[in-house]
Design a protein around this motif. Sequence first.
Motif, PDB file in Angstrom:
ATOM      1  N   LEU A  16     -21.795   9.028  -5.034  1.00 33.35           N
ATOM      2  CA  LEU A  16     -21.158   9.931  -4.082  1.00 33.35           C
ATOM      3  C   LEU A  16     -21.993  11.197  -3.880  1.00 33.35           C
ATOM      4  O   LEU A  16     -22.133  11.694  -2.758  1.00 33.35           O
ATOM      5  CB  LEU A  16     -19.760  10.318  -4.570  1.00 33.35           C
ATOM      6  CG  LEU A  16     -18.641   9.301  -4.371  1.00 33.35           C
ATOM      7  CD1 LEU A  16     -17.311   9.875  -4.847  1.00 33.35           C
ATOM      8  CD2 LEU A  16     -18.537   8.883  -2.911  1.00 33.35           C
ATOM      9  N   VAL A  70     -20.267  10.017 -10.611  1.00 33.87           N
ATOM     10  CA  VAL A  70     -20.293  10.498  -9.222  1.00 33.87           C
ATOM     11  C   VAL A  70     -21.697  10.436  -8.628  1.00 33.87           C
ATOM     12  O   VAL A  70     -21.958  11.047  -7.592  1.00 33.87           O
ATOM     13  CB  VAL A  70     -19.752  11.948  -9.118  1.00 33.87           C
ATOM     14  CG1 VAL A  70     -18.286  11.997  -9.464  1.00 33.87           C
ATOM     15  CG2 VAL A  70     -20.560  12.897  -9.995  1.00 33.87           C
ATOM     16  N   ARG A  96     -12.907   7.224 -15.113  1.00 37.61           N
ATOM     17  CA  ARG A  96     -13.034   8.217 -14.046  1.00 37.61           C
ATOM     18  C   ARG A  96     -13.261   7.507 -12.718  1.00 37.61           C
ATOM     19  O   ARG A  96     -14.173   6.711 -12.588  1.00 37.61           O
ATOM     20  CB  ARG A  96     -14.214   9.153 -14.308  1.00 37.61           C
ATOM     21  CG  ARG A  96     -14.012  10.121 -15.466  1.00 37.61           C
ATOM     22  CD  ARG A  96     -15.265  10.962 -15.648  1.00 37.61           C
ATOM     23  NE  ARG A  96     -15.109  11.944 -16.713  1.00 37.61           N
ATOM     24  CZ  ARG A  96     -16.093  12.698 -17.185  1.00 37.61           C
ATOM     25  NH1 ARG A  96     -17.306  12.576 -16.661  1.00 37.61           N
ATOM     26  NH2 ARG A  96     -15.879  13.564 -18.145  1.00 37.61           N
ATOM     27  N   LYS A  97     -12.425   7.806 -11.767  1.00 39.26           N
ATOM     28  CA  LYS A  97     -12.609   7.266 -10.425  1.00 39.26           C
ATOM     29  C   LYS A  97     -13.225   8.348  -9.560  1.00 39.26           C
ATOM     30  O   LYS A  97     -12.644   9.423  -9.370  1.00 39.26           O
ATOM     31  CB  LYS A  97     -11.273   6.812  -9.837  1.00 39.26           C
ATOM     32  CG  LYS A  97     -11.418   6.108  -8.499  1.00 39.26           C
ATOM     33  CD  LYS A  97     -10.089   5.565  -8.002  1.00 39.26           C
ATOM     34  CE  LYS A  97     -10.265   4.849  -6.670  1.00 39.26           C
ATOM     35  NZ  LYS A  97      -8.972   4.314  -6.170  1.00 39.26           N
ATOM     36  N   ARG A 114     -14.304  10.786  -6.844  1.00 41.80           N
ATOM     37  CA  ARG A 114     -13.716  11.310  -5.615  1.00 41.80           C
ATOM     38  C   ARG A 114     -14.646  12.386  -5.073  1.00 41.80           C
ATOM     39  O   ARG A 114     -15.342  13.066  -5.822  1.00 41.80           O
ATOM     40  CB  ARG A 114     -12.344  11.927  -5.893  1.00 41.80           C
ATOM     41  CG  ARG A 114     -11.314  10.965  -6.481  1.00 41.80           C
ATOM     42  CD  ARG A 114     -10.067  11.728  -6.904  1.00 41.80           C
ATOM     43  NE  ARG A 114     -10.413  12.785  -7.862  1.00 41.80           N
ATOM     44  CZ  ARG A 114      -9.580  13.754  -8.230  1.00 41.80           C
ATOM     45  NH1 ARG A 114      -8.359  13.806  -7.712  1.00 41.80           N
ATOM     46  NH2 ARG A 114      -9.969  14.670  -9.100  1.00 41.80           N
ATOM     47  N   PHE A 115     -14.624  12.565  -3.749  1.00 42.46           N
ATOM     48  CA  PHE A 115     -15.488  13.585  -3.166  1.00 42.46           C
ATOM     49  C   PHE A 115     -15.128  14.972  -3.700  1.00 42.46           C
ATOM     50  O   PHE A 115     -15.994  15.833  -3.848  1.00 42.46           O
ATOM     51  CB  PHE A 115     -15.390  13.557  -1.635  1.00 42.46           C
ATOM     52  CG  PHE A 115     -16.228  12.491  -1.002  1.00 42.46           C
ATOM     53  CD1 PHE A 115     -17.610  12.591  -0.965  1.00 42.46           C
ATOM     54  CD2 PHE A 115     -15.633  11.358  -0.444  1.00 42.46           C
ATOM     55  CE1 PHE A 115     -18.387  11.605  -0.387  1.00 42.46           C
ATOM     56  CE2 PHE A 115     -16.411  10.361   0.141  1.00 42.46           C
ATOM     57  CZ  PHE A 115     -17.796  10.486   0.166  1.00 42.46           C
ATOM     58  N   ASP A 129     -14.497  15.753  -6.638  1.00 39.20           N
ATOM     59  CA  ASP A 129     -15.158  15.964  -7.926  1.00 39.20           C
ATOM     60  C   ASP A 129     -16.519  16.624  -7.777  1.00 39.20           C
ATOM     61  O   ASP A 129     -17.014  17.265  -8.710  1.00 39.20           O
ATOM     62  CB  ASP A 129     -15.334  14.623  -8.655  1.00 39.20           C
ATOM     63  CG  ASP A 129     -14.003  13.993  -9.043  1.00 39.20           C
ATOM     64  OD1 ASP A 129     -13.020  14.744  -9.200  1.00 39.20           O
ATOM     65  OD2 ASP A 129     -13.961  12.765  -9.176  1.00 39.20           O
ATOM     66  N   ARG A 186     -19.690   5.198  -0.386  1.00 37.84           N
ATOM     67  CA  ARG A 186     -18.370   4.627  -0.611  1.00 37.84           C
ATOM     68  C   ARG A 186     -18.431   3.304  -1.374  1.00 37.84           C
ATOM     69  O   ARG A 186     -17.553   2.994  -2.192  1.00 37.84           O
ATOM     70  CB  ARG A 186     -17.675   4.401   0.730  1.00 37.84           C
ATOM     71  CG  ARG A 186     -17.140   5.663   1.383  1.00 37.84           C
ATOM     72  CD  ARG A 186     -15.952   6.186   0.620  1.00 37.84           C
ATOM     73  NE  ARG A 186     -15.267   7.273   1.310  1.00 37.84           N
ATOM     74  CZ  ARG A 186     -14.230   7.916   0.816  1.00 37.84           C
ATOM     75  NH1 ARG A 186     -13.761   7.596  -0.372  1.00 37.84           N
ATOM     76  NH2 ARG A 186     -13.661   8.897   1.489  1.00 37.84           N
TER      77      ARG A 186
END
Length: 456
Positions: A373, A370, A226-227, A229-230, A232, A61
């Motif tokens: 993550l 990502v 791009r943010k 996110r899980f 993705d 996170r």
Amino acid sequence: MIYLIAAIAGIAGALFGFDEGVIAGALAPLRRDLGIDPLAEGMMTAAVPFGAFAGAIVGGRLAAAAGRRKLLLAAAVLFVAGALLSAAAWGLWTLTLARLIIGLGVGVAAMMAPLYISESAPAATRGMLVSIYQLAITLGILGAYVVGYAFDDSWRWMFAMGAVPAVLLFVGIFTLSDTPRWLAMRGRSAEALAALSRMRSKPESDKAVMAEFKEIRAGAAADEGRKARFADLWSPRVRPALIVAMGLFLLQQLSGINAVIYYAPTVFELSGFNSTTTQILATAGIGVVNVLMTVVGMALVDRLGRRLLLLIGFAGTAVALGVIAIGAATGSAALGKLALGGLVLYISAFAIAIGPLPWVMMSEIFPLDVRALGMSVASLVNWGFNFLVVFSFPVLVAEFGLAGVFGLYAVVCVLGLAFTQWLVPETNGVSLEEIERHLASGRPLRDLGRLAPGTV
């Protein structure tokens, strides 16, 4: 400079290994002083992987916003606090809490250290440099066995010694910058170029440095806006990487490595080694083999590649575990020799491939936006099944015996051969940006490395 960076970040691996291995020597005096039963023993021992599970979530996170460096510093603080609280523990639950704190540090550091090295290393030596983390784990385990032998009657001193490398990690990371790729992702291009220049020990104007920097900046620009996110991680672009990363850690843990590391003296006791001193010495011998064969794996990973080493590793561990299981099932008079020889072969095969390569590949195959993550979710699989194996081992051995448990682990290693053959790509010598372009192209991930460099 890059070797110094990898060595400093690798201290996190040494702490992970120490806190895994120290419990092997501490269990006997803990049983004497605290009178713990098998269920409580499993819970206390498994507190580290359980805490690491939570640490992986936190690290995933915070990694994009806080950066790799700050999280490594935070992990070092957790290691110091956990070691000192363990040494001062006044009961089983205090010790379990202390090991939970250590686990939080392990979970964060086990993500950030390989990521820090991978994002700092040149493509040609990335596999070897990230493998320094696994080498540090083995050195930490060996160090824990030595500490256990030196302080065989005092579990407090065993745990207290873990604070020393934790302080070294904090001081070392404090002197470094964050990775060029994270700095570029945050729009701090001048700092990214300066960091890359220092890591390559070349001036900023050097052609090779500028070429690498342009590729890093282009990769960061492609991910701009791009943010992560899980959700993705399950997109067609990322899902193949997630399956490989999760699958490798699942197979690594279910091969039984942490049952062997945490409970090696118990395994030797069940195999006929009756003297506690002999059990500890035999366990230390396994630790030496672990270190030496990890060095061999480091020498081979950028020469033979990831896939071939994984196939060798899974084949070797399957044979070794099968030998021990058959010896235990038949009640062989030579079980002690079979157990010792089988564990040497098992640790050798594990150390050259199954140990380091999930960490290496986890840090390579995810796109930059990502990456943290993805590594977080892969780490959750790692720590979740680490906890399951460590917690269940005393119970399973009591129920099914050494033969049944090691037979199960052998079957998992056979499945690892099939998984590697069908799904694992070859990332040797491929830049992180090329891997990302391959994922975006929609081609099967397993084809990576079979194409000419730069082909998508």
